[in-house]
Design an enzyme around this catalytic site. Sequence first.
Site, PDB file in Angstrom:
ATOM      1  N   GLU A 164       0.844  -1.201   0.000  1.00  0.00           N
ATOM      2  CA  GLU A 164       0.000   0.000   0.000  1.00  0.00           C
ATOM      3  C   GLU A 164       0.881   1.255   0.000  1.00  0.00           C
ATOM      4  O   GLU A 164       1.803   1.351   0.786  1.00  0.00           O
ATOM      5  CB  GLU A 164      -0.906  -0.033   1.240  1.00  0.00           C
ATOM      6  CG  GLU A 164      -1.904   1.083   1.280  1.00  0.00           C
ATOM      7  CD  GLU A 164      -2.612   1.255  -0.069  1.00  0.00           C
ATOM      8  OE1 GLU A 164      -3.279   0.322  -0.527  1.00  0.00           O
ATOM      9  OE2 GLU A 164      -2.473   2.329  -0.680  1.00  0.00           O
TER      10      GLU A 164
ATOM     11  N   LYS B  17       8.266  -1.686  -2.313  1.00  0.00           N
ATOM     12  CA  LYS B  17       7.654  -0.899  -1.230  1.00  0.00           C
ATOM     13  C   LYS B  17       8.733  -0.316  -0.310  1.00  0.00           C
ATOM     14  O   LYS B  17       8.727   0.876  -0.005  1.00  0.00           O
ATOM     15  CB  LYS B  17       6.681  -1.777  -0.439  1.00  0.00           C
ATOM     16  CG  LYS B  17       6.054  -1.102   0.744  1.00  0.00           C
ATOM     17  CD  LYS B  17       5.205   0.093   0.359  1.00  0.00           C
ATOM     18  CE  LYS B  17       5.016   1.007   1.541  1.00  0.00           C
ATOM     19  NZ  LYS B  17       4.199   2.177   1.258  1.00  0.00           N
TER      20      LYS B  17
ATOM     21  N   CYS C  25       6.213   4.528   9.081  1.00  0.00           N
ATOM     22  CA  CYS C  25       6.812   3.766   7.973  1.00  0.00           C
ATOM     23  C   CYS C  25       8.279   4.066   7.678  1.00  0.00           C
ATOM     24  O   CYS C  25       9.080   3.141   7.571  1.00  0.00           O
ATOM     25  CB  CYS C  25       6.005   3.983   6.703  1.00  0.00           C
ATOM     26  SG  CYS C  25       4.341   3.314   6.825  1.00  0.00           S
TER      27      CYS C  25
END
Length: 463
Positions: free
Chosen positions: A162, A221, A277
């Site tokens: 995502e 990612k 993150c």
Amino acid sequence: MEIKKICCIGAGYVGGPTMSVIAQQCPHIQVTVVDLNQERIAAWNDSNLENLPIYEPGLSDVVKEARGRNLFFSTEIEKAIHEADTIFISVNTPTKTYGKGKGLAADLKWIELCARQIAKVSTTDKIIVEKSTLPVRTASTIKDILKHTGNGVNFQILSNPEFLAEGTAVQDLLKPDRVLIGGDQSEKGKEAIQALVEVYERWIPRERVLTTNLWSSELSKLTANAFLAQRVSSINSLSELCERTEADISEVSRAIGTDSRIGPKFLKASVGFGGSCFQKDILNLVYICRTYGLTEVAEYWEQVIKINDHQKRRFATQIITNLYNTVNAKKITFLGWAFKKDTNDTRESAAIYVADHLLFEKAKLSVYDPKVTEQQMLADLDYLNTRSAQENQELVTVEQDPYEACEDSHAIAVLTEWDEFKDYDWQRIYDKMLKPAHIFDGRNILDKEQLEKIGFKVFSIGS
Ligand code: NAD
Ligand code: UDX
């Protein structure tokens, strides 16, 4: 095959918004989001949409439209897994705090738990989608666990990381730059990829849905976050040079950002990046590189974190130095605690670390944030374990009103770029502060000239 019933494990900042948008855009798919955390699920089901567990602009409207129709939030994990044809894993993958890889590697405990639970209750073939951010090659671990169910069920593993950013999650989900789907390059693998492509195709142009092999998707990612964070650290490192040379970092950003090869985004100097993150994913990348013996590569990316830590410390030091080298018992007001605007998330927020430095010097903090609760702020400080919870409570006051937060204060520090800060009545704030009144703008959002005219001593990043 066609995806008809989705179960998403993990109702957090990713699982909640992502599944809400899928359900909104695909009324023919039944989406059930499950979580171990009963309180969180209860909040997702709260009839008052103000009480959703996460704050994201536009999210409550999406939930309102789909919830109860084809979007459900539940704690009945096994039932939802059993019934689904496709399972998204959206659980947290924080940095390990113990054992091998402590402080660097991603803790995959919850991922493995999910895989084991899926293995235990599945009786029909399923697609398993890695939505969480995972170290490259995690899919092989998941495959291994699922291979040993002994009941003949077939699983296809896909990687579908995502890329939403908090504060803009709904818009990012509705109009993503791209969706990435990685899978096995076998016949069955390609069928699974195609099934997931068809879900996203309902609202995203096909050319924006990229497909790759599993490992490229997993690694992309981590790479995307490393590149984004690297831009922030690069600009922040040069903000320090600007402060010594009368160059202005916002002018430098504009000057380089207009080069189409560089581009204008992620060049805003700040008190340092935060969020759940960037740091976690770079540390994980560093760990993976070390595991493969790639020392130079590991050191290259580690530097992004070092500059970020330096930037946060530097900001705190600037406050102390300009308050005549002591902040002992001085009231300092923090405007903002969240790691960026338009979110109530505080994970790794720069505010926590700047606060900790100042509290170490015995400052008294008064904090105002439009979306973060007092309980969360104190929990963030307690988590650092620098001092007792009681001391944190004594030294930090949380205010509901920004003007009260600034009253009798020696200095204001802006830690989050909330829009409302720009529109405050700064004359009114100045009149009630101790003089000389200082402002440390950690986000470069305030009008320096106007504030100086009022009488403030203003310090910004990189000028
Ligand atoms: P989060 O902590 O907000 O949510 C994770 C949820 O999973 C929690 O509510 C937790 O209770 C639940 N959970 C954990 N183990 C479980 C289990 N075995 N069964 C059921 N529920 C379980 O985390 P998040 O911010 O949503 O992040 C999830 C993943 O997505 C992470 O890997 C993260 O790196 C990645 N990611 C996050 C963002 C972001 O902006 N937050 C963006 C992209 C990717
Ligand atoms: C990030 C990635 O952007 C997203 O694609 C990924 O899915 C999750 O991680 P997020 O952490 O939610 O998203 O927010 P982001 O907008 O990337 O900001 C991260 C931090 O960098 C914030 O603290 C922000 O204030 C800071 N930042 C960002 C800067 O200091 N300067 C900038 O120019 C941009």
